[in-house]
Motif scaffolding. Structure first.
Motif, mmCIF file in Angstrom:
data_model
loop_
_atom_site.group_PDB
_atom_site.id
_atom_site.type_symbol
_atom_site.label_atom_id
_atom_site.label_comp_id
_atom_site.label_asym_id
_atom_site.label_seq_id
_atom_site.Cartn_x
_atom_site.Cartn_y
_atom_site.Cartn_z
ATOM 1 N N ILE A 276 0.841 -1.196 0.000
ATOM 2 C CA ILE A 276 0.000 0.000 0.000
ATOM 3 C C ILE A 276 0.874 1.243 0.000
ATOM 4 O O ILE A 276 0.727 2.127 -0.858
ATOM 5 C CB ILE A 276 -0.934 -0.028 1.215
ATOM 6 N N VAL A 277 1.747 1.358 0.977
ATOM 7 C CA VAL A 277 2.781 2.380 1.041
ATOM 8 C C VAL A 277 4.019 1.697 1.597
ATOM 9 O O VAL A 277 3.997 0.514 1.914
ATOM 10 C CB VAL A 277 2.368 3.586 1.926
ATOM 11 N N GLU A 278 5.099 2.419 1.763
ATOM 12 C CA GLU A 278 6.317 1.827 2.312
ATOM 13 C C GLU A 278 6.056 1.275 3.712
ATOM 14 O O GLU A 278 5.474 1.956 4.571
ATOM 15 C CB GLU A 278 7.436 2.864 2.355
ATOM 16 N N ASN A 279 6.424 0.011 3.928
ATOM 17 C CA ASN A 279 6.289 -0.689 5.212
ATOM 18 C C ASN A 279 4.843 -1.023 5.589
ATOM 19 O O ASN A 279 4.583 -1.384 6.743
ATOM 20 C CB ASN A 279 6.940 0.107 6.351
ATOM 21 N N PHE A 280 3.908 -0.917 4.652
ATOM 22 C CA PHE A 280 2.510 -1.251 4.921
ATOM 23 C C PHE A 280 1.999 -2.124 3.775
ATOM 24 O O PHE A 280 2.013 -1.693 2.618
ATOM 25 C CB PHE A 280 1.676 0.023 5.066
ATOM 26 N N TYR A 281 1.565 -3.356 4.112
ATOM 27 C CA TYR A 281 1.271 -4.349 3.093
ATOM 28 C C TYR A 281 -0.113 -4.975 3.311
ATOM 29 O O TYR A 281 -0.591 -5.069 4.441
ATOM 30 C CB TYR A 281 2.313 -5.476 3.117
ATOM 31 N N ALA A 282 -0.695 -5.429 2.216
ATOM 32 C CA ALA A 282 -1.935 -6.197 2.256
ATOM 33 C C ALA A 282 -1.681 -7.526 1.548
ATOM 34 O O ALA A 282 -0.953 -7.589 0.553
ATOM 35 C CB ALA A 282 -3.071 -5.442 1.580
ATOM 36 N N LYS A 283 -2.271 -8.601 2.087
ATOM 37 C CA LYS A 283 -2.123 -9.932 1.489
ATOM 38 C C LYS A 283 -3.464 -10.647 1.558
ATOM 39 O O LYS A 283 -4.163 -10.591 2.579
ATOM 40 C CB LYS A 283 -1.059 -10.743 2.226
ATOM 41 N N ALA A 284 -3.829 -11.309 0.472
ATOM 42 C CA ALA A 284 -5.044 -12.126 0.438
ATOM 43 C C ALA A 284 -4.686 -13.479 -0.170
ATOM 44 O O ALA A 284 -3.903 -13.557 -1.123
ATOM 45 C CB ALA A 284 -6.136 -11.449 -0.379
#
Length: 346
Positions: free
Chosen positions: A312-320
């Motif tokens: 999403i942004v640096e150091n912020f992630y989404a996983k499905a």
């Protein structure tokens, strides 16, 4: 007494009083120099010197929120959420034998406000290739997606290991305590020993790993090979494992093969479809789950899935991730599962 004498006497008295006050004046002490935190760039980014020492410390970790979905994910409910906090402390200092490293990883999982568990996820000492403590074995490594099950559920052991490294090549051997193995149907009740060995490395766009493990309590062993290569817009990963019988290193089936293709769609978005086949799976049903294992069966299992990773942004992630699994014991014996995750790393 005239006015002149009175003035001279008053001036003399004031001079005496002023002299006494000057003699008794408090002199403020010099402030001590403040030792500011210094950056330590000898071991990479994020390290700083512990004040007053030559030891470098790095603090990192992540916060994870995840929602799981699947049959009876939580009791009779088909979904469940949890939150995790993970903090890792890494200390390094120079010695005549090379860097002396100490790592402590603390983790807390909260299924809800009243159901939380805090535990030591890892803690070990590392110097000159030797490592001792609580850490994950080579069997914990896997392909990048979420489909593959290439090890037993217990990959964290109290161990002593030596690993030789030269450039992009490594080789090592480990002696593991298997006290917490899940094989209650086969023993493993206390202080059993396992021996593991592995080699691996990189050669250009290709990476590889070959490992083996022998469980002295079950008198069974397993071997596993895994490799990845960059092809086109992504990375192809292949893996295979074989076990002489259920053991602490690999218990899922007598043998298995797995494949995935991690497609780097954009700089921030990755799509990883994968498939795995298990021949003569363990008794107890679903692979990748904790169960009492006594022997392999004649049941075969297919597993397929896809995992989506987005920054999403640096150091912020989404996983499905969505996974499908089918056993050959019945026409309609298949299950679906998956999860959605948000994770902030620091």
């Amino acid at each position: 007494m005239n006015i002149k004498s009175l003035l001279l006497g008053s001036a003399a008295a004031l001079a005496v009083v002023s002299g006494a006050q000057a003699a008794d004046a408090i002199v403020a002490a010099e402030p001590e120099a403040v030792e500011y935190v210094r950056v330590c760039d000898a071991y990479g980014t994020g390290y700083f010197y512990i004040p007053g020492t030559e030891t470098c410390l790095k603090i990192e970790g992540y916060i994870r929120f995840q929602v799981n979905a699947g049959r009876d994910a939580s009791g009779t409910s088909d979904w469940d959420s949890f939150t995790r906090g993970n903090v890792q402390f890494t200390a390094k200092s120079d010695t005549e034998y090379g860097p002396l490293t100490g790592v402590i990883v603390l983790q807390t999982d909260a299924d809800n406000a009243s159901s939380q568990s805090s535990y030591l996820d890892s803690a070990y000492i590392d110097i000159a290739g030797f490592r001792a403590g609580l850490f994950y074995s080579w069997w914990d490594d896997g392909l990048s997606g979420e489909t593959d099950s290439l090890a037993s559920n217990s990959t964290l052991h109290n161990s002593i290991r030596y690993q030789y490294e030269s450039g992009d090549f490594y080789a090592g051997i480990s002696v593991d305590e298997l006290e917490d193995s899940i094989h209650t149907g086969l023993g493993e009740s206390a202080n059993n020993v396992g021996i593991a060995a592995g080699i691996g490395g990189k050669a250009g766009a290709f990476s590889y790993q070959l490992i083996g493990g022998y469980d002295t309590d079950t008198s069974e062993g397993a071997i596993r090979g895994m490799g990845t290569v960059a092809i086109g817009p992504g990375t192809l990963g292949l893996a295979a494992a074989w076990a002489s019988g259920p053991n602490a290193y690999f218990e899922e089936s007598e043998w298995t093969v797995a494949a995935e293709y991690a497609i780097q769609a954009t700089d921030k978005f990755k799509i990883t479809p994968a498939v795995q086949y298990f021949a003569n799976a363990k008794n107890g049903g679903q692979v990748g789950t904790i169960s009492t294992v006594t022997d392999f069966t004649d049941v075969d299992i297919w597993k397929a899935g896809v995992t989506l990773d987005y920054q999403i942004v640096e150091n912020f992630y989404a996983k499905a991730s969505v996974q499908w699994q089918d056993r050959t014991v019945a026409v309609d014996d298949n299950t679906w599962s998956g999860y959605f995750r948000l994770q902030r790393a620091f």
